[in-house]
Design an enzyme around this catalytic site. Structure first.
Site, PDB file in Angstrom:
ATOM      1  N   ASP A  33       0.805  -1.273   0.006  1.00 13.87           N
ATOM      2  CA  ASP A  33      -0.173   0.023  -0.149  1.00 13.87           C
ATOM      3  C   ASP A  33       0.780   1.376  -0.019  1.00 13.87           C
ATOM      4  OD1 ASP A  33      -3.078   0.555   0.952  1.00 13.87           O
ATOM      5  OD2 ASP A  33      -1.893   2.105   1.134  1.00 13.87           O
ATOM      6  N   ASN A  91     -12.652  -3.488   2.473  1.00 15.40           N
ATOM      7  CA  ASN A  91     -13.586  -2.350   2.867  1.00 15.40           C
ATOM      8  C   ASN A  91     -14.859  -2.494   1.760  1.00 15.40           C
ATOM      9  OD1 ASN A  91     -12.738  -1.032   4.928  1.00 15.40           O
ATOM     10  ND2 ASN A  91     -11.267  -0.189   3.859  1.00 15.40           N
ATOM     11  N   GLY A  97     -15.723   3.492   3.774  1.00 17.63           N
ATOM     12  CA  GLY A  97     -14.837   4.231   3.218  1.00 17.63           C
ATOM     13  C   GLY A  97     -14.026   3.576   2.133  1.00 17.63           C
ATOM     14  N   HIS A 102     -12.136  -1.375  -6.770  1.00 15.24           N
ATOM     15  CA  HIS A 102     -11.629  -2.602  -7.492  1.00 15.24           C
ATOM     16  C   HIS A 102     -11.518  -3.640  -6.224  1.00 15.24           C
ATOM     17  CE1 HIS A 102      -9.473  -5.213 -10.522  1.00 15.24           C
ATOM     18  NE2 HIS A 102      -9.118  -5.702  -9.400  1.00 15.24           N
ATOM     19  N   HIS A 104     -10.113  -5.459  -3.134  1.00 21.82           N
ATOM     20  CA  HIS A 104      -8.755  -5.473  -2.402  1.00 21.82           C
ATOM     21  C   HIS A 104      -8.836  -6.155  -1.218  1.00 21.82           C
ATOM     22  CE1 HIS A 104     -10.105  -1.172  -2.233  1.00 21.82           C
ATOM     23  NE2 HIS A 104      -9.581  -1.355  -1.193  1.00 21.82           N
ATOM     24  N   HIS A 106      -6.796  -5.900   2.019  1.00 21.24           N
ATOM     25  CA  HIS A 106      -5.757  -5.276   2.935  1.00 21.24           C
ATOM     26  C   HIS A 106      -5.218  -6.454   3.799  1.00 21.24           C
ATOM     27  CE1 HIS A 106      -6.904  -0.882   2.343  1.00 21.24           C
ATOM     28  NE2 HIS A 106      -7.976  -1.300   1.959  1.00 21.24           N
TER      29      HIS A 106
HETATM   30  P1  5GP Z   1      -9.586   1.401   0.019  1.00 18.15           P
HETATM   31  O1  5GP Z   1     -10.036   2.565   1.459  1.00 18.15           O
HETATM   32  O2  5GP Z   1     -10.430   1.405  -0.834  1.00 18.15           O
HETATM   33  O3  5GP Z   1     -10.291  -0.045   0.889  1.00 18.15           O
HETATM   34  O4  5GP Z   1      -8.241   1.245   0.161  1.00 18.15           O
HETATM   35  C1  5GP Z   1      -7.439   1.658  -0.765  1.00 18.15           C
HETATM   36  C2  5GP Z   1      -6.083   1.775  -0.588  1.00 18.15           C
HETATM   37  O5  5GP Z   1      -5.426   1.954  -1.603  1.00 18.15           O
HETATM   38  C3  5GP Z   1      -5.611   2.607   0.403  1.00 18.15           C
HETATM   39  O6  5GP Z   1      -5.047   2.210   1.583  1.00 18.15           O
HETATM   40  C4  5GP Z   1      -4.327   3.593  -0.389  1.00 18.15           C
HETATM   41  O7  5GP Z   1      -3.633   4.061   0.247  1.00 18.15           O
HETATM   42  C5  5GP Z   1      -4.026   2.495  -1.305  1.00 18.15           C
HETATM   43  N1  5GP Z   1      -3.466   3.144  -2.751  1.00 18.15           N
HETATM   44  C6  5GP Z   1      -4.180   4.255  -3.336  1.00 18.15           C
HETATM   45  N2  5GP Z   1      -3.596   4.482  -4.459  1.00 18.15           N
HETATM   46  C7  5GP Z   1      -2.657   3.680  -4.592  1.00 18.15           C
HETATM   47  C8  5GP Z   1      -1.580   3.490  -5.450  1.00 18.15           C
HETATM   48  O8  5GP Z   1      -1.489   4.139  -6.451  1.00 18.15           O
HETATM   49  N3  5GP Z   1      -0.660   2.463  -5.200  1.00 18.15           N
HETATM   50  C9  5GP Z   1      -0.810   1.826  -4.131  1.00 18.15           C
HETATM   51  N4  5GP Z   1       0.352   0.919  -3.839  1.00 18.15           N
HETATM   52  N5  5GP Z   1      -1.552   2.028  -3.260  1.00 18.15           N
HETATM   53  C10 5GP Z   1      -2.750   2.846  -3.608  1.00 18.15           C
END
Ligand code: 5GP
Length: 117
Positions: A33, A91, A97, A102, A104, A106
């Site tokens: 991340d 999430n 949030g 797409h 994912h 964590h």
């Molecule tokens: P969400 O909030 O959608 O569950 O998590 C998205 C995650 O993607 C966040 O923790 C954010 O830091 C990470 N993220 C967003 N843009 C990028 C990127 O360009 N590269 C990487 N490696 N992580 C990203």
């Protein structure tokens, strides 16, 4: 809701944005991340275009689903997390949030994660 082909993880999958890859196979890509919330913060994404877990469960093939979970386990093993443990977060939707539409996982690890639910 339709899949947004221009979300940041779709761009990573197409090689338009660089990433620090941990593991890749036919079904998943895993990378660190960009804004880590723990000492180890990995993401695991399916290669197919799925918005979230329910989209994936309802529409991905059995092979894609099996490939995703196997890939996730491979990442856990590759990072050496099985002994000390880790936290998985998916999430899903507005109230969670979720920023990137797409699917994912964590993987948070590498330290005691004290903020229990
Ligand atoms: P969400 O909030 O959608 O569950 O998590 C998205 C995650 O993607 C966040 O923790 C954010 O830091 C990470 N993220 C967003 N843009 C990028 C990127 O360009 N590269 C990487 N490696 N992580 C990203």
């Amino acid at each position: 809701m339709t899949y947004d082909m221009n979300n940041v993880f779709a761009k990573i999958l197409r090689g338009e944005i660089p990433n620090r890859t941990i593991y890749e196979d036919d079904f998943v890509l895993s990378f660190y991340d960009i804004n880590p919330k723990a000492k180890i913060h990995a993401l695991v994404i399916p290669k197919g275009a799925y918005i979230n877990l329910q989209d994936f469960i309802l529409h991905a093939s059995k092979q894609e689903q099996e490939g995703f979970w196997q890939g996730l386990l491979t990442v856990v093993n590759k990072l050496g997390l099985e002994a000390a443990g880790y936290r998985l977060i998916f999430n899903t939707g507005r109230d969670s949030g979720q920023e990137v539409p797409h699917l994912h996982a964590h993987i948070l690890a590498g330290q005691k994660l004290c903020d229990h639910l």
